[in-house]
Scaffold this active site. Structure first.
Site, short mmCIF file in Angstrom:
data_model
loop_
_atom_site.label_atom_id
_atom_site.label_comp_id
_atom_site.label_asym_id
_atom_site.label_seq_id
_atom_site.Cartn_x
_atom_site.Cartn_y
_atom_site.Cartn_z
N SER A 119 0.83 -1.20 0.00
CA SER A 119 0.00 0.00 0.00
C SER A 119 0.86 1.25 0.00
CB SER A 119 -0.93 -0.02 1.21
OG SER A 119 -0.27 -0.47 2.34
N HIS A 140 -2.60 -3.01 -6.29
CA HIS A 140 -3.06 -2.63 -4.95
C HIS A 140 -4.58 -2.62 -4.81
CE1 HIS A 140 -3.41 0.58 -1.60
NE2 HIS A 140 -3.36 -0.63 -1.09
N GLU A 152 -5.51 -0.01 -7.60
CA GLU A 152 -4.45 0.88 -8.10
C GLU A 152 -3.40 0.03 -8.79
OE1 GLU A 152 -3.40 4.73 -5.45
OE2 GLU A 152 -3.42 2.88 -4.31
N ASN A 190 -3.68 6.08 -0.56
CA ASN A 190 -3.14 6.24 0.79
C ASN A 190 -2.41 7.56 0.99
OD1 ASN A 190 -4.13 3.95 2.07
ND2 ASN A 190 -2.61 2.68 1.04
N1 CAA Z 1 -17.02 -9.65 1.53
C1 CAA Z 1 -18.11 -9.62 0.74
N2 CAA Z 1 -19.09 -8.71 0.88
C2 CAA Z 1 -18.97 -7.81 1.87
C3 CAA Z 1 -17.86 -7.77 2.74
C4 CAA Z 1 -16.85 -8.74 2.53
N3 CAA Z 1 -15.74 -8.78 3.29
N4 CAA Z 1 -18.01 -6.74 3.62
C5 CAA Z 1 -19.18 -6.14 3.31
N5 CAA Z 1 -19.75 -6.78 2.25
C6 CAA Z 1 -20.96 -6.39 1.53
C7 CAA Z 1 -22.22 -6.66 2.28
O1 CAA Z 1 -22.68 -7.97 2.04
C8 CAA Z 1 -23.16 -5.61 1.70
O2 CAA Z 1 -23.65 -6.06 0.45
P1 CAA Z 1 -25.03 -5.47 -0.19
O3 CAA Z 1 -24.73 -4.07 -0.62
O4 CAA Z 1 -25.27 -6.39 -1.33
O5 CAA Z 1 -26.06 -5.54 0.87
C9 CAA Z 1 -22.26 -4.42 1.46
O6 CAA Z 1 -20.93 -4.95 1.37
C10 CAA Z 1 -22.34 -3.43 2.59
O7 CAA Z 1 -22.02 -4.11 3.80
P2 CAA Z 1 -22.82 -3.96 5.17
O8 CAA Z 1 -24.25 -3.69 4.91
O9 CAA Z 1 -22.46 -5.12 6.05
O10 CAA Z 1 -22.11 -2.76 5.89
P3 CAA Z 1 -21.94 -1.27 5.47
O11 CAA Z 1 -23.05 -0.77 4.64
O12 CAA Z 1 -21.61 -0.62 6.75
O13 CAA Z 1 -20.64 -1.30 4.53
C11 CAA Z 1 -18.34 -1.25 4.10
C12 CAA Z 1 -19.44 -1.88 4.93
C13 CAA Z 1 -18.51 -1.63 2.64
C14 CAA Z 1 -17.02 -1.82 4.63
C15 CAA Z 1 -18.44 0.32 4.25
O14 CAA Z 1 -18.47 0.67 5.61
C16 CAA Z 1 -17.28 1.03 3.60
O15 CAA Z 1 -17.24 1.24 2.40
N6 CAA Z 1 -16.28 1.46 4.43
C17 CAA Z 1 -15.09 2.17 3.95
C18 CAA Z 1 -14.11 1.15 3.42
C19 CAA Z 1 -12.88 1.81 2.88
O16 CAA Z 1 -12.68 3.01 2.88
N7 CAA Z 1 -11.95 0.97 2.44
C20 CAA Z 1 -10.68 1.42 1.92
C21 CAA Z 1 -9.69 1.32 3.00
S1 CAA Z 1 -8.13 1.88 2.43
C22 CAA Z 1 -7.43 0.57 1.76
O17 CAA Z 1 -7.91 -0.53 1.78
C23 CAA Z 1 -6.12 0.83 1.18
C24 CAA Z 1 -4.98 0.48 2.05
O18 CAA Z 1 -3.94 0.15 1.48
C25 CAA Z 1 -4.97 0.63 3.48
#
Ligand code: CAA
Length: 291
Positions: A119, A140, A152, A190
């Site tokens: 990342s 990424h 990415e 990031n």
């Molecule tokens: N696998 C499969 N499906 C998943 C899942 C997983 N691990 N986690 C969530 N889902 C699905 C759910 O089944 C749900 O599907 P539907 O839309 O079909 O109903 C959907 O995702 C939404 O999930 P939830 O209803 O359980 O929960 P939510 O609405 O609170 O969403 C989230 C959860 C998608 C994680 C949301 O909170 C979100 O987008 N958070 C921000 C995530 C983010 O910013 N990620 C980037 C991080 S930075 C990074 O990764 C880079 C790095 O290098 C650090």
């Protein structure tokens, strides 16, 4: 170039998500970790996440079974020599990643493309430690991999056009969207996201807000799906700190200095969800702020 078999190194949070989406797209996946327990845990997580997609009507039982059938596992790194594309998703530590590449490279076929899900670490520097800088690049994914649309793609200074286009083709087959980023510390997502999270920790450290008010402010005031502290716990506080250190060292600007409170949480081993404690305590029914 045709990609059929994909090797994934590391069965943690990112590795299991990458194996999940690759298998679902029809690739043969070979998932590797040094720990059989980690592999067993990853298979259980993949099964659970596929079930979640089935229950929401996104997948059929047959598609789930086909995806699981596409995944095999190994604790022997040399077994990945038979794959066309390798995605390394081990812990975000440069010495560990280079050691893995040094062990793996003698076993690879000449055509195999080697990539890292890093990342933040320099792709050019990682590539220079292998025998194939022209067939090396950054691949990424974002967490949770099955849900997040973006990948990415980062070219090192030596990455050739065919390697980039082959990886782009894989991203398209996954149904995801690629963003091409230049090889500078922490790339695009990031570079922007981590200073925001670090600033949220400073806001907490300086007493401007509580864990709850900071997260609520960004959720309700900026329409973020998660508050920054909740998101930091989700990503892992050790990963957040490692990325801030890469930004601080690589760009030599004090605006990237990691907040001392972030360092303290990591020193305590409170790394977020994966250790059940970070800015929230996850050991009960509901997450409870730890400050
Ligand atoms: N696998 C499969 N499906 C998943 C899942 C997983 N691990 N986690 C969530 N889902 C699905 C759910 O089944 C749900 O599907 P539907 O839309 O079909 O109903 C959907 O995702 C939404 O999930 P939830 O209803 O359980 O929960 P939510 O609405 O609170 O969403 C989230 C959860 C998608 C994680 C949301 O909170 C979100 O987008 N958070 C921000 C995530 C983010 O910013 N990620 C980037 C991080 S930075 C990074 O990764 C880079 C790095 O290098 C650090």
């Amino acid at each position: 170039m045709d990609i059929n078999k994909i090797g994934v190194i590391g069965a943690g949070q990112m590795g299991n998500g990458i194996a999940h989406v690759m298998a679902l797209a029809g690739y043969q996946v070979l998932l590797n970790d040094i720990s059989q327990d980690a592999i067993d845990g990853a298979l259980a997580t993949i099964g659970k996440n596929l079930d979640r997609q089935v229950s929401r009507g996104k997948l059929s039982e047959d598609e789930k079974a086909a995806a699981l059938g596409n995944i095999s596992t190994t604790v022997q790194l040399p077994d990945l020599g038979q794959t066309d594309l390798v995605i390394e998703a081990a812990t975000e530590r440069e010495t560990l990643k280079t050691a893995i590449f040094e062990d793996l490279v003698p076993h690879l076929q000449p055509h195999t493309i080697l990539t890292s899900n890093t990342s933040s670490i320099s792709i050019t520097r990682l590539a220079s430690r292998t025998d194939r800088p022209e067939r090396f690049m950054g691949f990424h994914f974002m967490n949770p991999v099955p849900v997040m649309q973006l990948v990415e793609l980062i070219r090192g200074i030596a990455t050739d056009k065919e390697t980039f286009e082959t990886c782009l083709g894989v991203v398209e087959k996954l149904g995801k969207t690629a963003a091409s980023a230049e090889d500078f510390p922490a790339f695009i997502v990031n570079r922007i996201l981590m200073p925001m999270i670090n600033e949220a920790v400073y806001t907490l450290y300086e007493g401007v807000g509580s864990v709850k008010s900071i997260d609520q402010s960004l959720k309700l005031g900026a329409n973020h799906p998660m508050g920054p502290l909740e998101l930091a716990d989700f990503i892992g506080l050790d990963t957040c700190l490692a990325i801030m250190n890469v930004l601080h060292d690589g760009l030599a600007d004090t605006k990237y200095r990691p907040c001392p409170l972030l360092t303290k949480y990591v020193e305590a081993g409170w790394l977020g969800r994966k250790t059940q404690r970070g800015f929230y305590d996850y050991r009960g029914d509901e997450p409870v702020p730890t400050r």
